[in-house]
Write an enzyme that holds these catalytic residues in place. Sequence first.
Site, PDB file in Angstrom:
ATOM      1  N   ASP A 220       3.534  -6.854   4.374  1.00 57.15           N
ATOM      2  CA  ASP A 220       3.439  -6.040   5.586  1.00 57.15           C
ATOM      3  C   ASP A 220       2.018  -6.005   6.143  1.00 57.15           C
ATOM      4  O   ASP A 220       1.685  -5.121   6.933  1.00 57.15           O
ATOM      5  CB  ASP A 220       3.919  -4.614   5.313  1.00 57.15           C
ATOM      6  CG  ASP A 220       3.086  -3.901   4.247  1.00 57.15           C
ATOM      7  OD1 ASP A 220       2.212  -4.550   3.629  1.00 57.15           O
ATOM      8  OD2 ASP A 220       3.307  -2.698   4.036  1.00 57.15           O
TER       9      ASP A 220
ATOM     10  N   LYS B  30      -8.161   8.404  -3.320  1.00 59.57           N
ATOM     11  CA  LYS B  30      -8.468   8.599  -1.904  1.00 59.57           C
ATOM     12  C   LYS B  30      -9.394   9.805  -1.752  1.00 59.57           C
ATOM     13  O   LYS B  30      -9.083  10.896  -2.236  1.00 59.57           O
ATOM     14  CB  LYS B  30      -7.178   8.819  -1.112  1.00 59.57           C
ATOM     15  CG  LYS B  30      -6.242   7.614  -1.127  1.00 59.57           C
ATOM     16  CD  LYS B  30      -4.948   7.907  -0.393  1.00 59.57           C
ATOM     17  CE  LYS B  30      -4.033   6.693  -0.440  1.00 59.57           C
ATOM     18  NZ  LYS B  30      -2.739   6.937   0.249  1.00 59.57           N
TER      19      LYS B  30
ATOM     20  N   ASP C 231      -2.214  -3.149   8.160  1.00 65.31           N
ATOM     21  CA  ASP C 231      -0.970  -2.762   7.490  1.00 65.31           C
ATOM     22  C   ASP C 231       0.009  -2.294   8.567  1.00 65.31           C
ATOM     23  O   ASP C 231      -0.276  -1.356   9.312  1.00 65.31           O
ATOM     24  CB  ASP C 231      -1.286  -1.627   6.511  1.00 65.31           C
ATOM     25  CG  ASP C 231      -0.055  -0.961   5.927  1.00 65.31           C
ATOM     26  OD1 ASP C 231       1.068  -1.378   6.246  1.00 65.31           O
ATOM     27  OD2 ASP C 231      -0.230  -0.013   5.144  1.00 65.31           O
TER      28      ASP C 231
END
Length: 338
Positions: A106, A157, A215
């Site tokens: 993707d 993250k 993405d």
Amino acid sequence: MKAVVLVGGEGTRLRPLTETVPKPLLPVVNRSFLHRVLDHLAEHGVHEVVLSSPYLEATFGPFIAERHGDPKITWITESHPLGTGGAIVNALPFLDLEPFFVLNGDILTDLDLSALLSFHRSTGAVATITLSTVDDARPYGLVATDGAGRVLEFREKPADPVPGTVNAGTYVIDPSALEGWPSGDMISIEREIYPALIGGGRPVFGFVTDAYWMDLGTPEKYLRAHVDVLQGRIHGIDTSVRIADDAFVDPTAAVGDMVVIGAETAVAARVRIEGSVLHAGCMVGEGARIEGSILGAGSVVGAGAELRRCVLGQGARVPAGMRASEMRVPSGADAASG
């Protein structure tokens, strides 16, 4: 040279488009995205690619049948989801003893794969991860490297905006890096395999690149990728087919430059479309307005309807005169019934 392309995700953030079409088979400028991924691999000497997916597996059959030339496709049936790492481990019997590419199915990129492979061989790495420098790593998580490019750790993250290098989703892997991992298990390459290699002292390197990558996992990014393609930011994609040859667009319709219209789609009189992608077989009624939206194959927008930042699944219907913003209509559903 061989490659594994990871196409098994369910594309939940792109629903309702991915209710009926796997994310890698969605069109980018009127051609299945997976065709573009395989073309890119062929340009860099890949002659065989391994694919597998338990999600909507039957929909890949027509794609494989229409695909010709390099790379040859080897399909593996998965009875259940295996994750990014599990899918690669499962493909090992179909690969050589040499390093192979792994690509997320993707991600749109014009990365120089030949340069990536050369770097991998020069470092003696068991795995090389393509890294991209970003101003805000919050959506991705950081990948820390030393001065020579060796990966030190994968960080979670961050909570606050912070610049750094992030995983860009393209790898070169030596089969020895996957020794000991069981076939048929759900495994994450990012959360399990790479940290295990790094923790065990195996050489994992980062290849920092400024190549384009995106993405396609959300409607916003899917539309952004189309804009980038149409503006010529990505090497090797034909933009002359943004309006399919057999689409009908009434002469009085106003269609913006950042619009893609699929095969056998019909756009009626006095329609205005900006910043949108219409898949094959759509029908847009007279005087409708469409802005920043994605229309799945065979969807219908009635006369005078107005859509802003909407996503319609395959065969969805919007009645005449309806006004909607940020609405998602499931495949085959009528927007008025929601």
